[in-house]
Scaffold this active site. Structure first.
Site, short mmCIF file in Angstrom:
data_model
loop_
_atom_site.label_atom_id
_atom_site.label_comp_id
_atom_site.label_asym_id
_atom_site.label_seq_id
_atom_site.Cartn_x
_atom_site.Cartn_y
_atom_site.Cartn_z
N ARG A 90 0.85 -1.18 0.00
CA ARG A 90 0.00 0.00 0.00
C ARG A 90 0.89 1.24 0.00
O ARG A 90 1.72 1.41 0.90
CB ARG A 90 -0.89 -0.01 1.25
CG ARG A 90 -1.71 1.25 1.34
CD ARG A 90 -2.64 1.33 2.54
NE ARG A 90 -3.25 2.64 2.46
CZ ARG A 90 -3.34 3.51 3.47
NH1 ARG A 90 -2.93 3.19 4.68
NH2 ARG A 90 -3.86 4.69 3.28
N HIS A 134 -3.18 11.02 0.22
CA HIS A 134 -2.68 10.87 1.60
C HIS A 134 -2.10 12.23 2.01
O HIS A 134 -0.91 12.37 2.25
CB HIS A 134 -1.66 9.73 1.66
CG HIS A 134 -1.35 9.24 3.05
ND1 HIS A 134 -1.42 7.90 3.41
CD2 HIS A 134 -0.95 9.89 4.17
CE1 HIS A 134 -1.07 7.76 4.67
NE2 HIS A 134 -0.76 8.95 5.17
N GLU A 187 -7.41 8.40 5.88
CA GLU A 187 -7.72 9.06 7.15
C GLU A 187 -8.33 10.45 6.99
O GLU A 187 -7.75 11.45 7.47
CB GLU A 187 -6.47 9.12 8.03
CG GLU A 187 -5.96 7.75 8.42
CD GLU A 187 -4.78 7.79 9.38
OE1 GLU A 187 -4.27 8.88 9.69
OE2 GLU A 187 -4.38 6.72 9.86
N ASN A 313 -7.35 1.82 9.83
CA ASN A 313 -6.04 2.13 10.41
C ASN A 313 -6.25 2.16 11.92
O ASN A 313 -6.99 3.01 12.43
CB ASN A 313 -5.54 3.50 9.94
CG ASN A 313 -5.28 3.55 8.44
OD1 ASN A 313 -5.43 2.55 7.74
ND2 ASN A 313 -4.88 4.70 7.95
N TYR A 315 -4.52 2.31 15.75
CA TYR A 315 -3.34 2.54 16.59
C TYR A 315 -3.65 2.38 18.07
O TYR A 315 -2.86 1.81 18.80
CB TYR A 315 -2.73 3.92 16.29
CG TYR A 315 -2.06 3.92 14.93
CD1 TYR A 315 -0.75 3.47 14.78
CD2 TYR A 315 -2.74 4.32 13.79
CE1 TYR A 315 -0.13 3.43 13.52
CE2 TYR A 315 -2.14 4.28 12.53
CZ TYR A 315 -0.83 3.83 12.40
OH TYR A 315 -0.23 3.77 11.18
N GLU A 374 -3.39 0.04 8.14
CA GLU A 374 -2.25 0.53 8.92
C GLU A 374 -2.35 -0.01 10.34
O GLU A 374 -3.44 -0.04 10.92
CB GLU A 374 -2.22 2.06 9.03
CG GLU A 374 -1.77 2.77 7.78
CD GLU A 374 -1.69 4.29 7.97
OE1 GLU A 374 -1.45 4.76 9.11
OE2 GLU A 374 -1.90 4.98 6.97
#
Ligand code: IFM
Length: 478
Positions: A90, A134, A187, A313, A315, A374
């Site tokens: 990616r 991005h 995002e 994504n 985290y 991610e």
């Protein structure tokens, strides 16, 4: 007398190899964070070039002007990916490399770079998974020339969505014969909040809740682009940063605050995409028209193109309490007892399972298959990086647990292949790479986590082969 076993092998929690046979492994990067070569071969300036040049905007005055010099060193980086045995890569396309001002004129050398990259990836056995945007918006769209729209520039301007659609069509026409699946945006929540509400990322606007139209214009851009991609027989995904939201207590006020934050961070983007409507935003001072940004037909368009996959994504989770001051309808609370990454982000692997199961429970059959686009951590470790290995291992265990609970997860792309330009944190402080980069010499050195990830992928592949082999006695002719 020996103690009887209370935990049979069957009852054990699934581990990180208990993933579907066709599960896809990858790594993720983004153009401005790795490419460098910002003034080469006709690339135009992006909002990140402008923002990073502002004194104090980025730690130590760093910029992405050179970053990992991937623009020149991509063959070496592809070789590193090949060494990992990945299924896919990616990456993002730099819009200003392809259309220097964001509209009209196309830069052939920019397109040619991505042509070479795609061809070389395919030759190395890797499926390219490009992201169209991005965060590196062409500066020309942030400061429109005379005659351009004056709504505020960038994603405050509805016209940017239409320019994104034009850009998507021209790129898909060039690469769509070799690239089956496309991610429209990365995002959009983070871009809206840091770029337009708080101003810590480009373009550095500090509009707080007046930034909400940015959410809608990005989603509109996604919808317009998705239709164009699907007309060309291509698959479409979008990648958002999602977080499971935990209330600091079971008090009504904390629960309401958690609900409000969940609405802003998660539902603001996922509801229109999957349900065709915005959530109730009254806590944020707007109705479903997001300060007048939403026009008739927009929501139908955003939800019309079925997603072939939702990119998640992940985290960390977010813990939220009732606000103590007027302003926003929530306040952030610490997650107690969690170890932290170099960024200070709490490490909570089970948050990934919680998020995935929560998405399935919330959206049911409207949820397309998920890919983790991610997940990773910055650490201060050197080449030996047990914290990163443990982060990846425990998050993959959590992913396998979500799969065991029935969530359809198709792949995992770790952030990131290389240490890179970590936006406002610059080059040195937040290192996310499986591969260490010496930014003075551009020497790449694989960390221990690189070998660990390679071995994990190989072990899953071996299991894949074992599973696909007929069981003894069942093969024809046996
Ligand atoms: O580096 C970023 C990436 O660009 C978007 N997702 C989070 C990563 C780590 O902060």
């Amino acid at each position: 007398m020996s103690t009887p076993h209370i935990c049979s092998r069957e009852a054990a929690l699934p581990d990180r190899l208990d993933l579907p046979a066709d599960f896809r492994w990858g790594v993720a990067t983004a153009a401005y964070q790795i490419e460098g070569a910002v003034d080469e071969d006709g690339r135009g300036p992006s909002v990140w070039d402008t923002f990073a040049a502002r004194p104090g905007a980025v730690r130590d005055g760093h910029t992405g002007a050179v970053a990992c010099d991937h623009y020149h060193r991509y063959p070496e980086d592809i070789a590193l990916m090949k060494g990992l045995g990945l299924d896919g890569y990616r990456f993002s396309l730099a819009w200003p490399r392809i259309q220097p001002t964001g509209a009209g004129r196309v830069n052939p050398a920019g397109l040619a770079f991505y042509d070479r990259l795609v061809d070389d990836l395919l030759a190395a056995g890797l499926t390219p998974l490009p992201t169209l945007f991005h965060w590196d918006l062409p500066q020309g769209l942030e400061t429109p020339s005379a005659g351009g729209s004056a709504e505020g520039g960038g994603w405050l301007d509805r016209d940017t969505a239409y320019r994104f659609a034009d850009y998507t069509a021209l790129v898909a026409d060039r690469l769509g014969d070799r690239v089956p699946t496309w991610i429209t945006l990365n995002e959009p929540f983070v871009h809206m909040v840091y770029g337009y509400a708080l101003g810590t990322h480009a373009p550095g606007r500090t509009l707080m809740l007046d930034a909400l139209p940015v959410a809608h214009h990005q989603l509109l851009a996604h919808g317009l682009a998705a239709a164009l991609l699907q007309e060309r027989g291509l698959e479409v995904m979008i990648a958002n940063n999602l977080t499971p939201v935990r209330a600091a207590s079971s008090s009504e006020a904390d629960l309401a605050a958690a609900d409000a934050y969940d609405t802003l961070h998660n539902r603001l983007f996922t509801d229109p995409l999957l349900l065709g409507r915005y959530p109730d935003l009254t806590a944020f001072g707007t109705g479903p028209d997001l300060h007048g940004a939403v026009r008739p037909g927009d929501l139908d368009l955003i939800a019309a193109a079925p997603l072939s996959g939702l990119g998640v994504n992940y985290y960390n989770p977010t813990r939220v309490a009732a606000p103590t001051e007027p302003g926003l309808p929530f306040a952030f609370a610490e997650i107690p007892d969690a170890p932290r990454t170099a960024f200070g982000w709490p490490i909570v692997p089970d948050g990934l399972r919680e998020l995935l199961v929560g998405l399935r429970d919330r959206y049911g059959t409207a949820l397309p298959p998920v890919t983790i686009t991610e997940n990773g951590c910055s650490t201060t470790e050197g080449l030996d990086d047990p914290v990163r290995i443990s982060y990846l291992a425990t998050h993959l265990d959590a992913l396998a647990a979500a799969v065991a609970q029935g969530v359809d997860v198709r792949g995992y792309f770790t952030w990131s292949l290389l240490d890179n330009f970590e936006w406002a944190e610059g080059l040195f402080s937040q290192r996310f790479g499986l591969v260490h980069v010496d930014f003075e010499t551009q020497r790449r050195t694989p960390r221990a986590s690189y070998a660990w990830y390679r071995d994990l992928i190989a072990a899953h592949r071996t299991r894949r082969l074992q599973r696909s082999r007929p069981r003894p006695g069942t093969a024809p002719g046996v």
